[in-house]
Design a protein around this motif. Structure first.
Motif, PDB file in Angstrom:
ATOM      1  N   PRO A   1       2.478   5.309 -11.502  1.00 23.52           N
ATOM      2  CA  PRO A   1       2.549   4.031 -11.536  1.00 23.52           C
ATOM      3  C   PRO A   1       3.736   3.337 -10.767  1.00 23.52           C
ATOM      4  N   LEU A   2       3.762   2.088 -10.455  1.00 23.61           N
ATOM      5  CA  LEU A   2       4.748   1.277  -9.707  1.00 23.61           C
ATOM      6  C   LEU A   2       5.648   0.808 -10.625  1.00 23.61           C
ATOM      7  N   SER A   3       6.873   1.190 -10.272  1.00 19.85           N
ATOM      8  CA  SER A   3       8.042   0.782 -11.531  1.00 19.85           C
ATOM      9  C   SER A   3       9.153  -0.150 -10.347  1.00 19.85           C
ATOM     10  N   ARG A   4       9.649  -1.092 -10.591  1.00 18.79           N
ATOM     11  CA  ARG A   4      10.638  -1.851  -9.984  1.00 18.79           C
ATOM     12  C   ARG A   4      11.263  -2.736 -10.710  1.00 18.79           C
ATOM     13  N   LYS A   5      12.745  -2.923 -10.386  1.00 20.05           N
ATOM     14  CA  LYS A   5      13.561  -3.757 -11.059  1.00 20.05           C
ATOM     15  C   LYS A   5      12.860  -5.237 -10.622  1.00 20.05           C
TER      16      LYS A   5
ATOM     17  N   THR B   1       0.908  -1.184  -0.069  1.00 19.88           N
ATOM     18  CA  THR B   1       0.085  -0.131   0.020  1.00 19.88           C
ATOM     19  C   THR B   1       0.860   1.124  -0.057  1.00 19.88           C
ATOM     20  N   ARG B   2       1.899   1.138   0.822  1.00 15.96           N
ATOM     21  CA  ARG B   2       2.887   2.486   0.722  1.00 15.96           C
ATOM     22  C   ARG B   2       3.293   2.685  -0.663  1.00 15.96           C
ATOM     23  N   ARG B   3       3.020   4.038  -0.903  1.00 11.50           N
ATOM     24  CA  ARG B   3       3.636   4.506  -2.123  1.00 11.50           C
ATOM     25  C   ARG B   3       3.751   5.943  -1.863  1.00 11.50           C
ATOM     26  N   SER B   4       4.687   6.880  -2.841  1.00  6.59           N
ATOM     27  CA  SER B   4       4.859   8.168  -2.446  1.00  6.59           C
ATOM     28  C   SER B   4       3.741   8.892  -3.070  1.00  6.59           C
ATOM     29  N   SER B   5       3.116   9.706  -2.020  1.00  8.32           N
ATOM     30  CA  SER B   5       1.810  10.620  -2.395  1.00  8.32           C
ATOM     31  C   SER B   5       2.383  11.950  -2.864  1.00  8.32           C
ATOM     32  N   ARG B   6       1.750  12.376  -3.875  1.00  7.37           N
ATOM     33  CA  ARG B   6       2.119  13.877  -4.224  1.00  7.37           C
ATOM     34  C   ARG B   6       0.950  14.598  -4.480  1.00  7.37           C
ATOM     35  N   GLY B   7       0.066  14.896  -3.528  1.00  7.47           N
ATOM     36  CA  GLY B   7      -1.251  15.382  -3.436  1.00  7.47           C
ATOM     37  C   GLY B   7      -2.117  14.980  -2.514  1.00  7.47           C
TER      38      GLY B   7
ATOM     39  N   THR C   1       2.335   9.679   2.560  1.00  6.30           N
ATOM     40  CA  THR C   1       3.712   9.991   2.865  1.00  6.30           C
ATOM     41  C   THR C   1       4.336  10.383   1.460  1.00  6.30           C
ATOM     42  N   CYS C   2       5.373  11.048   1.666  1.00  8.06           N
ATOM     43  CA  CYS C   2       6.606  10.994   0.540  1.00  8.06           C
ATOM     44  C   CYS C   2       7.829  11.493   1.108  1.00  8.06           C
ATOM     45  N   TRP C   3       8.826  10.467   1.144  1.00  7.10           N
ATOM     46  CA  TRP C   3      10.261  10.821   1.537  1.00  7.10           C
ATOM     47  C   TRP C   3      10.811  11.976   0.679  1.00  7.10           C
ATOM     48  N   ILE C   4      11.214  13.110   1.304  1.00  9.87           N
ATOM     49  CA  ILE C   4      11.749  14.331   0.672  1.00  9.87           C
ATOM     50  C   ILE C   4      13.223  14.634   1.052  1.00  9.87           C
ATOM     51  N   CYS C   5      14.136  14.620   0.309  1.00 15.58           N
ATOM     52  CA  CYS C   5      15.480  14.960   0.641  1.00 15.58           C
ATOM     53  C   CYS C   5      16.098  16.029  -0.463  1.00 15.58           C
ATOM     54  N   ALA C   6      15.348  16.363  -1.304  1.00 10.93           N
ATOM     55  CA  ALA C   6      15.913  17.182  -2.528  1.00 10.93           C
ATOM     56  C   ALA C   6      15.968  18.827  -2.037  1.00 10.93           C
ATOM     57  N   PHE C   7      16.338  18.962  -0.809  1.00  8.92           N
ATOM     58  CA  PHE C   7      16.148  20.515  -0.299  1.00  8.92           C
ATOM     59  C   PHE C   7      17.744  20.783   0.344  1.00  8.92           C
TER      60      PHE C   7
ATOM     61  N   VAL D   1      11.385  26.239   1.080  1.00  8.15           N
ATOM     62  CA  VAL D   1      12.530  25.643   0.981  1.00  8.15           C
ATOM     63  C   VAL D   1      12.492  24.502   0.128  1.00  8.15           C
ATOM     64  N   TYR D   2      11.346  23.926   0.218  1.00  8.98           N
ATOM     65  CA  TYR D   2      10.988  22.768  -0.795  1.00  8.98           C
ATOM     66  C   TYR D   2       9.771  23.158  -1.352  1.00  8.98           C
ATOM     67  N   GLN D   3       9.585  23.439  -2.632  1.00  9.39           N
ATOM     68  CA  GLN D   3       8.593  24.564  -3.440  1.00  9.39           C
ATOM     69  C   GLN D   3       7.548  23.624  -4.182  1.00  9.39           C
TER      70      GLN D   3
ATOM     71  N   ALA E   1       4.006  22.252  -5.342  1.00 17.05           N
ATOM     72  CA  ALA E   1       2.471  22.742  -4.742  1.00 17.05           C
ATOM     73  C   ALA E   1       2.026  21.550  -3.816  1.00 17.05           C
ATOM     74  N   TRP E   2       2.265  20.479  -4.178  1.00 20.76           N
ATOM     75  CA  TRP E   2       1.441  19.479  -3.171  1.00 20.76           C
ATOM     76  C   TRP E   2       2.130  19.360  -1.692  1.00 20.76           C
ATOM     77  N   LEU E   3       3.185  20.062  -1.502  1.00 20.35           N
ATOM     78  CA  LEU E   3       3.728  19.963  -0.080  1.00 20.35           C
ATOM     79  C   LEU E   3       2.648  20.781   0.668  1.00 20.35           C
TER      80      LEU E   3
HETATM   81  C1  LIG Z   1      16.324   8.573   0.160  1.00 20.41           C
HETATM   82  C2  LIG Z   1      14.641   9.141  -0.750  1.00 20.41           C
HETATM   83  C3  LIG Z   1      14.878  10.265  -1.045  1.00 20.41           C
HETATM   84  C4  LIG Z   1      13.547  10.826  -1.964  1.00 20.41           C
HETATM   85  N1  LIG Z   1      13.531  12.048  -2.271  1.00 20.41           N
HETATM   86  C5  LIG Z   1      12.560  12.481  -2.997  1.00 20.41           C
HETATM   87  C6  LIG Z   1      12.362  13.955  -3.020  1.00 20.41           C
HETATM   88  O1  LIG Z   1      12.995  14.679  -2.592  1.00 20.41           O
HETATM   89  N2  LIG Z   1      11.351  14.408  -3.886  1.00 20.41           N
HETATM   90  C7  LIG Z   1      10.248  13.447  -4.144  1.00 20.41           C
HETATM   91  O2  LIG Z   1       9.392  13.911  -4.817  1.00 20.41           O
HETATM   92  N3  LIG Z   1      10.473  12.187  -3.709  1.00 20.41           N
HETATM   93  C8  LIG Z   1      11.620  11.744  -3.290  1.00 20.41           C
HETATM   94  N4  LIG Z   1      11.674  10.284  -3.138  1.00 20.41           N
HETATM   95  C9  LIG Z   1      10.414   9.528  -3.321  1.00 20.41           C
HETATM   96  C10 LIG Z   1      11.005   8.280  -4.511  1.00 20.41           C
HETATM   97  O3  LIG Z   1      11.061   9.294  -5.883  1.00 20.41           O
HETATM   98  C11 LIG Z   1      10.139   7.178  -4.358  1.00 20.41           C
HETATM   99  O4  LIG Z   1      10.099   6.539  -3.130  1.00 20.41           O
HETATM  100  C12 LIG Z   1      10.392   6.283  -5.617  1.00 20.41           C
HETATM  101  O5  LIG Z   1      10.379   6.800  -6.928  1.00 20.41           O
HETATM  102  C13 LIG Z   1       9.556   4.943  -5.648  1.00 20.41           C
HETATM  103  O6  LIG Z   1       8.223   5.319  -5.678  1.00 20.41           O
HETATM  104  P1  LIG Z   1       7.175   4.780  -4.621  1.00 20.41           P
HETATM  105  O7  LIG Z   1       7.677   5.516  -3.233  1.00 20.41           O
HETATM  106  O8  LIG Z   1       5.842   5.528  -4.847  1.00 20.41           O
HETATM  107  O9  LIG Z   1       7.136   3.458  -4.282  1.00 20.41           O
HETATM  108  C14 LIG Z   1      12.813   9.905  -2.089  1.00 20.41           C
HETATM  109  C15 LIG Z   1      12.748   8.750  -1.539  1.00 20.41           C
HETATM  110  C16 LIG Z   1      13.878   8.275  -0.987  1.00 20.41           C
HETATM  111  C17 LIG Z   1      13.862   6.777  -0.545  1.00 20.41           C
END
Ligand SMILES: Cc1cc2nc3c(=O)[nH]c(=O)nc-3n(C[C@H](O)[C@H](O)[C@H](O)COP(=O)(O)O)c2cc1C
Length: 171
Positions: free
Chosen positions: A157-161, A9-15, A117-123, A63-65, A67-69
């Protein structure tokens, strides 16, 4: 939610739905899941801030801009402290590893609660530390994440090796 179902279920949500708050009980359970994360020598050199305060969220969003945040009712900020952390035998701090484990507990617990949730570190960390009032402190920002109910269509969409490229069994 069953464990493997939560992982799927866990995926990065951007909205996010800005007007649907995170229930207090869910926030408490997520906090307890974070506290249960293992860390090197059990030092727990990681803290989470659940920022609901609108003024501080607005500063973080400068700092991280994307719109969805801005839509998220909570922004989780992950902090790490090298001074409190175990260090590898080569001397480098284990904070990024301990923070990553805590972050995964956070994201999976949120998924189990039906939250996005969505992990963000690009700031720029120095800019983030400044808005958080951490300049000169041993605590530094490591990552942030929105926390809230995801909008429909917020997940790509889900994409993995192929799993066999990632995991090898050696008998
Ligand atoms: C260490 C790490 C840093 C990430 N940094 C960002 C980020 O700065 N911005 C963003 O939109 N997503 C970021 N992501 C999310 C990834 O793009 C995402 O986890 C990956 O594309 C797989 O998609 P999923 O999480 O939906 O399965 C980050 C994920 C990880 C694990």
């Amino acid at each position: 939610m069953e464990f493997y179902e939560t992982i799927k279920t866990r995926r990065s949500s951007r909205g996010y739905l800005p007007d649907k708050p995170v229930p207090e009980k869910a926030l408490t359970r997520i906090a307890e899941a974070i506290d249960l994360a293992p860390s090197a020598c059990n030092r727990q050199p990681v803290k989470f801030l659940f920022v609901r305060n609108p003024e501080l969220r607005a500063k973080i969003c400068e700092v991280y801009q994307p719109a969805w945040l801005k839509e998220a009712p909570v922004i989780a900020v992950v902090l790490g402290c090298d001074e409190k952390a175990w260090h590898r035998l080569e001397g480098d701090s284990i904070v990024p590893v301990d923070a990553a484990i805590a972050m995964e507990h956070f994201m999976l617990a949120a998924a189990a609660e039906g939250l996005g949730t969505c992990w963000i570190c690009a700031f720029r960390r120095d800019e983030m530390d400044k808005v958080l009032g951490l300049t000169g402190s041993p605590w530094r920002s490591v990552a942030i994440s929105p926390l809230g109910y995801a909008k429909a269509g917020a997940v790509g969409p889900l994409s993995r090796k192929n799993v066999h490229e990632i995991v090898q069994v050696i008998d």
